[in-house]
Design a protein around this motif. Structure first.
Motif, PDB file in Angstrom:
ATOM      1  N   UNK A  56       0.821  -1.217   0.000  1.00 32.57           N
ATOM      2  CA  UNK A  56       0.000   0.000   0.000  1.00 32.57           C
ATOM      3  C   UNK A  56       0.854   1.267   0.000  1.00 32.57           C
ATOM      4  N   UNK A  57       2.036   1.198   0.599  1.00 29.27           N
ATOM      5  CA  UNK A  57       2.918   2.369   0.642  1.00 29.27           C
ATOM      6  C   UNK A  57       3.737   2.519  -0.640  1.00 29.27           C
ATOM      7  N   UNK A  58       3.678   1.514  -1.518  1.00 27.53           N
ATOM      8  CA  UNK A  58       4.424   1.572  -2.767  1.00 27.53           C
ATOM      9  C   UNK A  58       5.809   0.954  -2.688  1.00 27.53           C
ATOM     10  N   UNK A  59       6.188   0.442  -1.524  1.00 27.03           N
ATOM     11  CA  UNK A  59       7.493  -0.186  -1.367  1.00 27.03           C
ATOM     12  C   UNK A  59       7.576  -1.500  -2.156  1.00 27.03           C
ATOM     13  N   UNK A  60       6.450  -2.221  -2.232  1.00 25.94           N
ATOM     14  CA  UNK A  60       6.356  -3.459  -3.001  1.00 25.94           C
ATOM     15  C   UNK A  60       5.281  -3.301  -4.066  1.00 25.94           C
ATOM     16  N   UNK A  61       5.512  -3.888  -5.243  1.00 28.01           N
ATOM     17  CA  UNK A  61       4.492  -3.840  -6.286  1.00 28.01           C
ATOM     18  C   UNK A  61       3.825  -5.206  -6.433  1.00 28.01           C
ATOM     19  N   UNK A  62       2.857  -5.292  -7.321  1.00 30.58           N
ATOM     20  CA  UNK A  62       2.093  -6.535  -7.480  1.00 30.58           C
ATOM     21  C   UNK A  62       2.979  -7.690  -7.945  1.00 30.58           C
ATOM     22  N   UNK A  63       3.947  -7.420  -8.798  1.00 29.00           N
ATOM     23  CA  UNK A  63       4.859  -8.488  -9.237  1.00 29.00           C
ATOM     24  C   UNK A  63       5.677  -9.022  -8.066  1.00 29.00           C
ATOM     25  N   UNK A  64       6.132  -8.135  -7.200  1.00 29.24           N
ATOM     26  CA  UNK A  64       6.901  -8.556  -6.030  1.00 29.24           C
ATOM     27  C   UNK A  64       6.049  -9.428  -5.112  1.00 29.24           C
ATOM     28  N   UNK A  65       4.798  -9.050  -4.925  1.00 31.61           N
ATOM     29  CA  UNK A  65       3.894  -9.821  -4.075  1.00 31.61           C
ATOM     30  C   UNK A  65       3.643 -11.207  -4.699  1.00 31.61           C
ATOM     31  N   UNK A  66       3.380 -11.232  -5.980  1.00 28.71           N
ATOM     32  CA  UNK A  66       3.138 -12.510  -6.662  1.00 28.71           C
ATOM     33  C   UNK A  66       4.360 -13.417  -6.567  1.00 28.71           C
ATOM     34  N   UNK A  67       5.534 -12.891  -6.865  1.00 26.77           N
ATOM     35  CA  UNK A  67       6.760 -13.682  -6.820  1.00 26.77           C
ATOM     36  C   UNK A  67       7.043 -14.189  -5.409  1.00 26.77           C
ATOM     37  N   UNK A  68       6.822 -13.342  -4.425  1.00 28.21           N
ATOM     38  CA  UNK A  68       7.010 -13.712  -3.024  1.00 28.21           C
ATOM     39  C   UNK A  68       6.078 -14.868  -2.641  1.00 28.21           C
ATOM     40  N   UNK A  69       4.793 -14.702  -2.936  1.00 30.73           N
ATOM     41  CA  UNK A  69       3.812 -15.733  -2.584  1.00 30.73           C
ATOM     42  C   UNK A  69       4.090 -17.030  -3.341  1.00 30.73           C
ATOM     43  N   UNK A  70       4.469 -16.908  -4.598  1.00 30.99           N
ATOM     44  CA  UNK A  70       4.786 -18.085  -5.404  1.00 30.99           C
ATOM     45  C   UNK A  70       5.982 -18.833  -4.820  1.00 30.99           C
ATOM     46  N   UNK A  71       6.956 -18.094  -4.326  1.00 31.93           N
ATOM     47  CA  UNK A  71       8.139 -18.716  -3.727  1.00 31.93           C
ATOM     48  C   UNK A  71       7.783 -19.451  -2.435  1.00 31.93           C
ATOM     49  N   UNK A  72       6.832 -18.912  -1.680  1.00 33.00           N
ATOM     50  CA  UNK A  72       6.447 -19.512  -0.400  1.00 33.00           C
ATOM     51  C   UNK A  72       5.467 -20.668  -0.539  1.00 33.00           C
ATOM     52  N   UNK A  73       4.653 -20.623  -1.566  1.00 28.97           N
ATOM     53  CA  UNK A  73       3.590 -21.617  -1.721  1.00 28.97           C
ATOM     54  C   UNK A  73       4.166 -23.033  -1.782  1.00 28.97           C
ATOM     55  N   UNK A  74       3.596 -23.919  -0.993  1.00 32.93           N
ATOM     56  CA  UNK A  74       3.921 -25.358  -0.993  1.00 32.93           C
ATOM     57  C   UNK A  74       5.315 -25.705  -0.471  1.00 32.93           C
ATOM     58  N   UNK A  75       5.950 -24.815   0.269  1.00 31.37           N
ATOM     59  CA  UNK A  75       7.267 -25.131   0.839  1.00 31.37           C
ATOM     60  C   UNK A  75       7.113 -26.034   2.049  1.00 31.37           C
ATOM     61  N   UNK A  76       7.994 -27.017   2.163  1.00 28.64           N
ATOM     62  CA  UNK A  76       8.006 -27.911   3.325  1.00 28.64           C
ATOM     63  C   UNK A  76       8.541 -27.220   4.577  1.00 28.64           C
ATOM     64  N   UNK A  77       9.408 -26.227   4.392  1.00 25.44           N
ATOM     65  CA  UNK A  77      10.051 -25.582   5.538  1.00 25.44           C
ATOM     66  C   UNK A  77       9.267 -24.391   6.077  1.00 25.44           C
TER      67      UNK A  77
END
Length: 119
Positions: A56-77
């Motif tokens: 919301x503050x503009x520090x992260x954009x939608x691509x950053x959020x998508x990439x972040x969530x994609x990296x976290x999704x389905x991780x065993x750790x």
């Protein structure tokens, strides 16, 4: 044999919180095997609210959020705060897959933040 500079639990925490060393941590954690016997960090409601605030503050954009969530999704750790596991896991899935869900925009982030606050 690998030589690791940072403990895996520190890496996954830094990634989950999109910390200062986020990019370095994403590279370094890939030196570890994909499978992990235990969850080393538990994503919390506060972690998501912090990421949403940074969007919301503009520090992260939608691509950053998508990439972040994609990296976290389905991780065993990575686990999820125990009382809200299903809800947080669903939000990560939603954010990791905007093409089949919803575009990541201010409206969506505000809706998700309100859902978290209501939990």
């Amino acid at each position: 044999m690998f030589t690791f500079m940072t403990d895996r639990s520190e890496l996954i925490k830094g990634i989950a919180q999109i910390g200062a060393n986020y990019s370095d941590y994403k590279k370094e954690i890939q030196e570890y095997p994909w499978d992990c016997d235990s969850e080393l960090y538990f994503l919390t409601k506060q972690d998501l609210l912090s990421v949403f605030s940074r969007f919301e503050s503009g520090e992260l954009d939608s691509d950053a959020i998508e990439n972040w969530a994609n990296f976290l999704e389905c991780r065993d750790d990575l686990g999820y705060e125990s009382d809200y596991e299903d809800e947080l896991r669903d939000m990560i899935f939603l954010l990791a897959n905007p093409v089949i869900n919803y575009s990541i925009d201010v409206k969506l982030i505000n809706e998700l933040a309100e859902k978290i606050r209501a939990l």
